[in-house]
Each structure stands twice: as C-alpha cells, then as structure tokens.
Scaffold this motif. Structure first.
Motif, PDB file in Angstrom:
ATOM      1  N   UNK A  78       0.816  -1.216   0.000  1.00  0.00           N
ATOM      2  CA  UNK A  78       0.000   0.000   0.000  1.00  0.00           C
ATOM      3  C   UNK A  78       0.844   1.257   0.000  1.00  0.00           C
ATOM      4  N   UNK A  79       1.956   1.236   0.742  1.00  0.00           N
ATOM      5  CA  UNK A  79       2.849   2.406   0.760  1.00  0.00           C
ATOM      6  C   UNK A  79       3.489   2.639  -0.606  1.00  0.00           C
ATOM      7  N   UNK A  80       3.834   1.553  -1.292  1.00  0.00           N
ATOM      8  CA  UNK A  80       4.400   1.692  -2.636  1.00  0.00           C
ATOM      9  C   UNK A  80       3.359   2.250  -3.602  1.00  0.00           C
ATOM     10  N   UNK A  81       2.084   1.901  -3.394  1.00  0.00           N
ATOM     11  CA  UNK A  81       1.013   2.461  -4.231  1.00  0.00           C
ATOM     12  C   UNK A  81       0.942   3.981  -4.089  1.00  0.00           C
ATOM     13  N   UNK A  82       1.192   4.488  -2.872  1.00  0.00           N
ATOM     14  CA  UNK A  82       1.161   5.945  -2.683  1.00  0.00           C
ATOM     15  C   UNK A  82       2.306   6.629  -3.422  1.00  0.00           C
ATOM     16  N   UNK A  83       3.414   5.918  -3.604  1.00  0.00           N
ATOM     17  CA  UNK A  83       4.539   6.483  -4.357  1.00  0.00           C
ATOM     18  C   UNK A  83       4.144   6.664  -5.816  1.00  0.00           C
ATOM     19  N   UNK A  84       3.463   5.683  -6.385  1.00  0.00           N
ATOM     20  CA  UNK A  84       2.991   5.790  -7.769  1.00  0.00           C
ATOM     21  C   UNK A  84       2.084   7.010  -7.923  1.00  0.00           C
ATOM     22  N   UNK A  85       1.130   7.165  -7.011  1.00  0.00           N
ATOM     23  CA  UNK A  85       0.226   8.313  -7.067  1.00  0.00           C
ATOM     24  C   UNK A  85       0.972   9.635  -6.899  1.00  0.00           C
ATOM     25  N   UNK A  86       1.948   9.664  -6.011  1.00  0.00           N
ATOM     26  CA  UNK A  86       2.728  10.881  -5.765  1.00  0.00           C
ATOM     27  C   UNK A  86       3.501  11.301  -7.007  1.00  0.00           C
ATOM     28  N   UNK A  87       4.097  10.328  -7.695  1.00  0.00           N
ATOM     29  CA  UNK A  87       4.835  10.636  -8.921  1.00  0.00           C
ATOM     30  C   UNK A  87       3.902  11.147 -10.006  1.00  0.00           C
ATOM     31  N   UNK A  88       2.686  10.598 -10.062  1.00  0.00           N
ATOM     32  CA  UNK A  88       1.712  11.055 -11.060  1.00  0.00           C
ATOM     33  C   UNK A  88       1.290  12.499 -10.794  1.00  0.00           C
ATOM     34  N   UNK A  89       1.036  12.830  -9.531  1.00  0.00           N
ATOM     35  CA  UNK A  89       0.656  14.206  -9.180  1.00  0.00           C
ATOM     36  C   UNK A  89       1.816  15.155  -9.438  1.00  0.00           C
ATOM     37  N   UNK A  90       3.026  14.737  -9.095  1.00  0.00           N
ATOM     38  CA  UNK A  90       4.215  15.543  -9.345  1.00  0.00           C
ATOM     39  C   UNK A  90       4.342  15.877 -10.829  1.00  0.00           C
ATOM     40  N   UNK A  91       4.185  14.866 -11.679  1.00  0.00           N
ATOM     41  CA  UNK A  91       4.283  15.073 -13.126  1.00  0.00           C
ATOM     42  C   UNK A  91       3.228  16.058 -13.617  1.00  0.00           C
ATOM     43  N   UNK A  92       1.982  15.900 -13.153  1.00  0.00           N
ATOM     44  CA  UNK A  92       0.893  16.784 -13.581  1.00  0.00           C
ATOM     45  C   UNK A  92       1.130  18.220 -13.126  1.00  0.00           C
ATOM     46  N   UNK A  93       1.669  18.405 -11.904  1.00  0.00           N
ATOM     47  CA  UNK A  93       1.952  19.753 -11.409  1.00  0.00           C
ATOM     48  C   UNK A  93       3.090  20.414 -12.188  1.00  0.00           C
ATOM     49  N   UNK A  94       4.126  19.650 -12.461  1.00  0.00           N
ATOM     50  CA  UNK A  94       5.272  20.234 -13.158  1.00  0.00           C
ATOM     51  C   UNK A  94       4.928  20.599 -14.604  1.00  0.00           C
ATOM     52  N   UNK A  95       3.949  19.922 -15.184  1.00  0.00           N
ATOM     53  CA  UNK A  95       3.466  20.306 -16.516  1.00  0.00           C
ATOM     54  C   UNK A  95       2.777  21.672 -16.480  1.00  0.00           C
TER      55      UNK A  95
END
Length: 240
Positions: A78-95
């Motif tokens: 479950x903690x690793x799943x939050x990393x995937x979501x965090x990277x996705x949000x990071x990518x969307x914000x940096x765009x």
C-alpha cells in the motif's frame, strides 16, 4: 471575493480513490490533471503546499490483509502504491510549471528524495510543492496518520482533507436520507460519536497537537481554493 489566503502553509490530504475518476481502478489522466489544476490555483496565491496522497486506487493494505495476506507485506504494498500516485501528481503539477518535489518515507533514491524534515521545510520556503510519499514508512499506520504527522512536522497551519464527500455527517448520507452534515466539530465530539473522518490514531494526534482539519468535496471546483481563503465549505474540526 477576497483573494487573501487565511493560511500561509497547508497540507492537503488526497484520497487515492479520488484519482480513479470514473474508472474502477488506477489513475484517470483527466482526474489527475483536474487535481493539479485545483492545486495550482492555491499555489499561485503563494501559499506553501505539501501533499499526502493515499493509495487505495491501486492497493489497500487492510484489504490485502483481510484477504489472508500478511499485514506487514500488505501495508508495504500500500505504501508503494502511494509512491505511484505521488509521482503522477508531481508530473501533472510540473506540466503546469509548479515546482514540485517528492519525498519518500521509504528510500528509493532513483525516483524520490528521502524524507528529511528540514529539507522539506526548506523546499516549502522556496515555493516548491512537497509531496510526502510512502505514508509514515511503517506498517499499521494509515496515510491519514501520515498526513497529520507530516503537517505537524512541517508546521502546517491546517490539514485540508479533500475527499469524496462534502463534509462530515452524523450518519452515512448514502444510506440515511435524514443524515445531517456538521459545519464544525470538536475533536472530542468526533471521538465520542465515533465519526468516520480519519482513523482514531490520526484524530488523536491532530487533537494533541491542536491541528485544525477541514473536510470537503474534492470534486467541487475551487473547493481547495475556497478552503485556503477561509470560506465556509465542508466541515471544520478543531479543539474547542
């Protein structure tokens, strides 16, 4: 409408399920870009923002445990799943030209910084959004508890819980037509009435450290923005 924020530093707690959009699993690109756009509106107010996101759209440790998996292994997944979501949000914000850093409670130096409290605060002071991934880094603790912990560690003035419902009710509004939503609550009332806002560890920690909490519907446009401006949306929980 005043555009002067009530808070200078906030932590936003996002549920993993919110990132699914209309899908039954995973991350819906349209939803992740909507979330990034909502966060950007607050970022442009020069508010210091940190984020904790759940992983329920990918894997829930409790669900894995109830299916017979070892709880520690399930929570690690479950903690690793939050990393995937965090990277996705990071990518969307940096765009959107929003400077963002991901800090993980579990070391994975190829894709995220390790969580270092002083470094996180320094990022915030420099105007970068910081996403705290991998929960607390320990099994048996939810991302709600991680959100309260990180908010306290970084001296956030409020925790904004952007979720699937528009506030806290006295009973399940899906089942009961006469359910009443609270405009405000004390932490003691939440504990006494066993209201399902966050798990009790998170609620107790927030109460102990006098951290106000605002619960509101993520899917209503401008709700994060309105919360930061101090408008009356959702339910405010604090020590009375």
């Amino acid at each position: 409408m005043s555009k002067k924020p009530e808070f200078e530093r906030i932590l936003i707690k996002l549920s993993g399920e919110a990132l699914m959009g209309n899908q039954g699993f995973g991350i819906e690109p349209e939803m992740i870009h909507y979330v990034a756009a909502e966060i950007e509106k607050v970022y442009r107010l020069n508010v210091q923002i940190s984020i904790v996101v759940g992983g329920g759209n990918i894997f829930r440790g409790i669900a894995g445990s109830s299916a017979g998996m070892d709880r520690t292994s399930a929570d690690n997944m479950g903690m690793l799943a939050t990393v995937i979501n965090s990277l996705a949000i990071c990518d969307a914000l940096e765009k959107r030209d929003v400077q963002t850093r991901v800090q993980s409670a579990i070391r994975m130096d190829k894709i995220a910084e390790p969580f270092i409290r002083r470094k996180a605060i320094r990022h915030l002071e420099k105007g970068r959004v910081v996403i705290f991934a991998a929960g607390t880094g320990n099994p048996y603790f939810t991302t709600d508890t991680a959100a309260v912990l990180r908010a306290h560690e970084t001296r956030a003035q409020i925790l904004l819980k952007a979720t699937q419902v528009d506030g806290v009710y006295d009973k399940d509004p899906v089942v009961h037509d006469d359910a009443v939503m609270f405009d405000e609550l004390s932490y003691m009332k939440v504990i006494e009435k066993q209201l399902h806002v966050m798990d009790m560890t998170a609620i107790s920690l927030a109460m102990e450290h006098d951290l106000p909490l605002q619960v509101f519907d993520l899917h209503k446009e401008d709700n994060i923005y309105k919360a930061v401006l101090g408008q009356d949306i959702g339910t405010r929980i604090y020590n009375k």
